[in-house]
Enzyme design. Structure first.
Site, PDB file in Angstrom:
ATOM      1  N   VAL A  14       0.831  -1.213   0.000  1.00 47.94           N
ATOM      2  CA  VAL A  14       0.000   0.000   0.000  1.00 47.94           C
ATOM      3  C   VAL A  14       0.866   1.265   0.000  1.00 47.94           C
ATOM      4  O   VAL A  14       0.605   2.205  -0.762  1.00 47.94           O
ATOM      5  CB  VAL A  14      -0.985  -0.012   1.197  1.00 47.94           C
ATOM      6  CG1 VAL A  14      -1.846   1.238   1.179  1.00 47.94           C
ATOM      7  CG2 VAL A  14      -1.870  -1.253   1.151  1.00 47.94           C
ATOM      8  N   LYS A 105      -6.273  -1.203  10.345  1.00 54.31           N
ATOM      9  CA  LYS A 105      -7.578  -1.490  10.978  1.00 54.31           C
ATOM     10  C   LYS A 105      -7.416  -2.189  12.322  1.00 54.31           C
ATOM     11  O   LYS A 105      -8.186  -1.955  13.254  1.00 54.31           O
ATOM     12  CB  LYS A 105      -8.444  -2.332  10.038  1.00 54.31           C
ATOM     13  CG  LYS A 105      -7.824  -3.680   9.660  1.00 54.31           C
ATOM     14  CD  LYS A 105      -7.680  -3.882   8.176  1.00 54.31           C
ATOM     15  CE  LYS A 105      -6.608  -4.904   7.895  1.00 54.31           C
ATOM     16  NZ  LYS A 105      -6.461  -5.308   6.543  1.00 54.31           N
ATOM     17  N   VAL A 132     -10.656   0.265   5.787  1.00 50.24           N
ATOM     18  CA  VAL A 132     -11.869  -0.552   5.610  1.00 50.24           C
ATOM     19  C   VAL A 132     -12.282  -0.581   4.146  1.00 50.24           C
ATOM     20  O   VAL A 132     -12.568   0.459   3.557  1.00 50.24           O
ATOM     21  CB  VAL A 132     -13.063   0.009   6.430  1.00 50.24           C
ATOM     22  CG1 VAL A 132     -14.290  -0.881   6.271  1.00 50.24           C
ATOM     23  CG2 VAL A 132     -12.703   0.174   7.888  1.00 50.24           C
ATOM     24  N   GLY A 134     -10.769  -1.154   1.254  1.00 48.46           N
ATOM     25  CA  GLY A 134      -9.926  -0.690   0.138  1.00 48.46           C
ATOM     26  C   GLY A 134     -10.461   0.592  -0.468  1.00 48.46           C
ATOM     27  O   GLY A 134     -10.615   1.599   0.215  1.00 48.46           O
ATOM     28  N   GLU A 190      -3.979 -11.708   4.503  1.00 45.91           N
ATOM     29  CA  GLU A 190      -3.082 -11.143   5.507  1.00 45.91           C
ATOM     30  C   GLU A 190      -1.853 -12.037   5.646  1.00 45.91           C
ATOM     31  O   GLU A 190      -1.908 -13.232   5.302  1.00 45.91           O
ATOM     32  CB  GLU A 190      -3.795 -11.075   6.873  1.00 45.91           C
ATOM     33  CG  GLU A 190      -5.002 -10.164   6.906  1.00 45.91           C
ATOM     34  CD  GLU A 190      -4.665  -8.710   6.636  1.00 45.91           C
ATOM     35  OE1 GLU A 190      -3.803  -8.151   7.320  1.00 45.91           O
ATOM     36  OE2 GLU A 190      -5.265  -8.126   5.714  1.00 45.91           O
ATOM     37  N   ASP A 201     -10.079 -10.140  10.815  1.00 47.21           N
ATOM     38  CA  ASP A 201      -9.849  -8.981   9.938  1.00 47.21           C
ATOM     39  C   ASP A 201     -11.178  -8.261   9.679  1.00 47.21           C
ATOM     40  O   ASP A 201     -11.262  -7.030   9.722  1.00 47.21           O
ATOM     41  CB  ASP A 201      -9.211  -9.458   8.618  1.00 47.21           C
ATOM     42  CG  ASP A 201      -9.100  -8.348   7.600  1.00 47.21           C
ATOM     43  OD1 ASP A 201      -8.178  -7.529   7.729  1.00 47.21           O
ATOM     44  OD2 ASP A 201      -9.950  -8.277   6.682  1.00 47.21           O
ATOM     45  N   LYS A 205     -12.687  -4.308  10.902  1.00 45.75           N
ATOM     46  CA  LYS A 205     -13.361  -3.348  10.020  1.00 45.75           C
ATOM     47  C   LYS A 205     -14.762  -3.026  10.543  1.00 45.75           C
ATOM     48  O   LYS A 205     -15.201  -1.874  10.527  1.00 45.75           O
ATOM     49  CB  LYS A 205     -13.416  -3.910   8.601  1.00 45.75           C
ATOM     50  CG  LYS A 205     -12.016  -4.098   7.995  1.00 45.75           C
ATOM     51  CD  LYS A 205     -12.038  -4.937   6.734  1.00 45.75           C
ATOM     52  CE  LYS A 205     -10.638  -5.191   6.204  1.00 45.75           C
ATOM     53  NZ  LYS A 205     -10.574  -6.230   5.170  1.00 45.75           N
ATOM     54  N   GLY A 302      -5.476  -4.536  -2.196  1.00 46.84           N
ATOM     55  CA  GLY A 302      -4.640  -4.374  -3.393  1.00 46.84           C
ATOM     56  C   GLY A 302      -3.983  -3.017  -3.428  1.00 46.84           C
ATOM     57  O   GLY A 302      -4.459  -2.061  -2.802  1.00 46.84           O
TER      58      GLY A 302
END
Ligand code: HSE
Length: 435
Positions: A14, A105, A132, A134, A190, A201, A205, A302
């Site tokens: 990211v 998150k 949260v 993407g 992850e 995960d 979120k 992504g």
């Protein structure tokens, strides 16, 4: 032209995407913002890796503190992840008067209440759209687009890995293990995929979404979390025959002065648009008293989709700075002094429809005993299916129920499990929406 300086901590997927977007779309961003966003520093432990980006001289550094302590940097992007060093860096950056953008998150779910308090005290903003869903603007939608609405519920697919696995099993008959391996190869699982598979995960979120939707403190620990590891191809095939898809759904609703917040595999009818969200895509449906139902859909993970959310956060903060404003849009969608501590309802209190599957020895009286126990607990059966095909000497019995209370179905399943003729523990999948 005014210039706003950015520092990035962490050039993983990211962080690299954000650097790329800031550099490649610089002219467009300037044209929209009326100021230049300058990537002043980017810190990572690996300075050798070829990330396909030409950084200006002096931008790359292995020293995170040189980013946090640089008096010229206005906005720090925390793209490290985890809950230890990332938290220390964020706290220090806030104390240095920096605004923060984070995709973390897990950290917000566990320490968000304190971090937002600290940011408010220091007069800086923590922005977290990339944490949260993407690229899906779920935070902005709740916080800004629906600012005048009383939010009723938010339900969604928030984990690409689980959705990818369930879609692969449903649509291509791929095994759970192979589908997970593919998700890891694609890069959206992850580092520890149990966080995806067991629902944590998604819980991170949902804790964030519940807070901003209902003006309550972030509360991870009371969310009911059940992952997809017990969902079998047999359950998916049966659901399909009945007109349902199985999805890992995150559900939050406001019920009076309490909040419902739960994550579990859920059967949803084909008529529910979430049933058609496949692969690693995420989607969310929201209800508001003015808007009725609405839906967001997009890549939940992504490089560039998540970078897109982060850059939009940077631009929001930059706009505040350019107009001399301070956190014009409240970080958690409510003013800090109006954030309450609403309790999360225990899962035992929810009422919904259920799918249950038993492995039973095929002999007279089994079905009548099961239905008797369900009846004792006020559970009305909608349909029963038993197939001849034997698995290890047992036959699967599938049942769909009318609406029932969770506590009652759990007690009934405990009694049914204790029957001599029932092998293995029964499978239970909650259903949202009747056919
Ligand atoms: N592991 C997450 C997913 C990545 O599969 O959706 C985005 O949070």
């Amino acid at each position: 032209m005014k210039q706003i300086n950015i520092g990035i901590l962490g050039l993983g997927t990211v962080g690299t995407g954000i650097a790329k977007m800031l550099l490649e779309n610089a002219d467009l961003i300037t044209a929209r913002l009326g100021a230049r966003l300058v990537l002043k520093k980017a810190a990572d432990i690996d300075l050798e890796k070829d990330r396909g980006i030409r950084f200006d001289h002096g931008v790359l550094t292995a020293d995170a503190l040189s980013v946090i302590n640089d008096p010229e940097i206005d906005i720090v992007l925390e793209m490290i992840g985890g809950e230890t060093i990332a938290k220390e860096f964020i706290v220090q950056a806030i104390n240095n008067g920096k605004h923060i953008v984070t995709a973390n998150k897990a950290l917000l779910a566990s320490s968000g209440n304190d971090l937002f308090q600290l940011a408010a005290k220091k007069g800086v903003t923590i922005a977290f759209e990339p944490s949260v869903g993407g690229c899906m603007p779920i935070i902005k939608t709740i916080r800004e687009s629906l600012a005048g609405n009383r939010i009723g519920s938010v339900s969604g697919i928030l984990n690409g890995t689980c959705n990818y696995i369930l879609s692969k099993i449903t649509n291509e008959g791929v095994s759970f293990e192979d589908a997970l391996a593919e998700a890891q190869k694609e890069g959206f699982a992850e580092a520890d995929p149990t966080l995806d598979i067991e629902g944590l995960d998604t819980a991170h979120k949902l804790a964030i979404i519940s807070a901003i939707a209902f003006g309550t403190k972030i509360n991870l620990k009371d969310i009911y979390v059940e992952g997809i590891s017990r969902v079998t191809a047999m359950d998916i095939a049966f659901a399909d025959q009945c007109g349902y898809r199985i999805k890992l759904l995150a559900i939050t609703k406001q019920n009076g002065d309490a909040v419902e917040a739960r994550i579990h595999p859920t059967m949803i009818p084909f008529t529910n648009p979430l049933s058609n969200v496949n692969g690693s895509l995420n989607a969310v449906t929201l209800t508001g008293d003015a808007v009725g139902e609405m839906m967001l859909y997009g890549h939940g993970a992504g490089m560039m989709p998540t970078a897109s959310a982060a850059v939009s956060d940077i631009m929001d903060i930059a706009r505040d700075m350019l107009f001399g404003a301070r956190t014009r849009v409240p970080m958690l969608s409510f003013q800090m002094e109006n954030i309450r501590q609403l309790p999360i309802q225990p899962i035992d209190d929810i009422c919904t429809y259920y799918y249950v599957r038993f492995s039973a020895i095929d002999q007279p009286g089994v079905l009548s005993k099961i239905s008797g126990i369900l009846g004792e607990h006020n559970i009305s059966i909608k349909s029963v299916h038993q197939y001849e095909q034997k698995l290890n000497g047992t036959v699967p019995i599938f049942m769909l129920t009318h609406q029932a209370r969770e506590a009652e179905i759990q007690k009934a399943l405990e009694k049914i499990s204790a029957m001599d003729t029932i092998m293995n523990s029964p499978t239970l999948i909650r259903i949202e929406g009747e056919l």
